[in-house]
Design a protein around this motif. Structure first.
Motif, PDB file in Angstrom:
ATOM      1  N   ASP A  73     -43.222  39.787  23.249  1.00 26.67           N
ATOM      2  CA  ASP A  73     -44.598  39.423  22.858  1.00 26.67           C
ATOM      3  C   ASP A  73     -43.674  37.733  22.455  1.00 26.67           C
ATOM      4  OD1 ASP A  73     -46.665  40.454  25.004  1.00 26.67           O
ATOM      5  OD2 ASP A  73     -46.270  42.657  23.441  1.00 26.67           O
ATOM      6  N   ASP A  74     -43.860  38.204  20.620  1.00 27.13           N
ATOM      7  CA  ASP A  74     -43.295  37.186  19.961  1.00 27.13           C
ATOM      8  C   ASP A  74     -42.508  36.168  20.734  1.00 27.13           C
ATOM      9  OD1 ASP A  74     -45.104  38.045  18.126  1.00 27.13           O
ATOM     10  OD2 ASP A  74     -43.955  39.119  16.583  1.00 27.13           O
TER      11      ASP A  74
ATOM     12  N   ALA B  42     -37.253  36.883  17.001  1.00 29.16           N
ATOM     13  CA  ALA B  42     -38.439  37.672  16.855  1.00 29.16           C
ATOM     14  C   ALA B  42     -37.312  39.449  17.141  1.00 29.16           C
ATOM     15  CB  ALA B  42     -38.638  36.786  18.718  1.00 29.16           C
TER      16      ALA B  42
ATOM     17  N   LEU C 143     -44.089  33.538  23.144  1.00 29.89           N
ATOM     18  CA  LEU C 143     -44.136  32.625  22.370  1.00 29.89           C
ATOM     19  C   LEU C 143     -43.600  31.688  21.508  1.00 29.89           C
ATOM     20  CD1 LEU C 143     -47.116  35.129  20.451  1.00 29.89           C
ATOM     21  CD2 LEU C 143     -48.152  33.588  22.061  1.00 29.89           C
ATOM     22  N   LEU C 144     -42.787  31.753  20.762  1.00 31.16           N
ATOM     23  CA  LEU C 144     -41.732  30.934  20.505  1.00 31.16           C
ATOM     24  C   LEU C 144     -41.436  30.514  21.293  1.00 31.16           C
ATOM     25  CD1 LEU C 144     -40.672  33.693  17.822  1.00 31.16           C
ATOM     26  CD2 LEU C 144     -41.783  32.070  17.100  1.00 31.16           C
TER      27      LEU C 144
END
Length: 197
Positions: free
Chosen positions: A38-39, A34, A42-43
């Protein structure tokens, strides 16, 4: 090659991200990457990595924000990869309990052994019981020793095992415990960093 484990790599520098992700994949790890915090969160929630390798300074959520989330909610161990080794950064790395702290620039040949050492020391993936006071003390000692070993690795370009042996020898030569010697070394580095600030 069988996957050795799942690693989340997070860096907002796409070249660094691609280089590290490729190198770890070549070494047999299952890599999720990522380029922002933020990503990354989520990941991490989706893939439940065994370890995260985090850049510290990124737009939006920093590596510290991601690390705090990983520790609090997913119990995922993490290490930092950063161009910064100032006093404040080192203090935050210690407070968060990173398993390692690598200072850029680094090549993948330096990163893979550190990742392998971290995997070798990972506890089982079971959710840990709430820390008892003595456990918290033990964890703090382990974090300080890990940080001192990281300092020696960086300062003298040593592999982790050799750096750990050097720390043990320093402790024995000075008649100190390993934890005490590690604390003294880390404090010395922090004092030096403060002098340069």
């Amino acid at each position: 090659m069988a996957d050795k484990g799942k690693i989340l790599v997070v860096d907002d520098d796409r070249l660094v991200l691609a280089t590290v992700a490729h190198g770890l994949a070549q070494a047999g790890y299952d890599v999720i990457d990522a380029d922002n915090g933020d990503d990354a969160i989520l990941l991490a929630r989706q893939h439940k990595p065994d370890l995260a390798l985090l850049d510290i300074r990124m737009e939006g959520k920093s590596g510290f924000d991601v690390a705090a989330y990983l520790r609090e909610y997913l119990h995922t161990p993490f290490m930092f990869l950063s161009a910064f080794a100032d006093d404040e950064t080192v203090q935050q790395v210690r407070a968060l309990g990173a398993v390692a702290y690598l200072v850029k620039p680094l090549d993948i040949g330096q990163i893979v052994p550190t990742v392998e050492a971290a995997f070798a020391n990972l506890p089982s993936r079971a959710v840990p019981a709430p820390a008892r006071p003595q456990q918290a003390v033990n964890d703090a000692v382990a974090d300080t020793v890990a940080l001192a070993v990281g300092v020696l690795m960086h300062r003298y370009s040593l592999p982790r095992g050799v750096a750990f042996e050097r720390l043990q020898k320093l402790a024995a030569d000075d008649g100190r415990t390993l934890a005490d010697q590690a604390e003294r070394l880390v404090e010395a580095v922090e004092l030096l960093a403060r002098g340069q600030g």
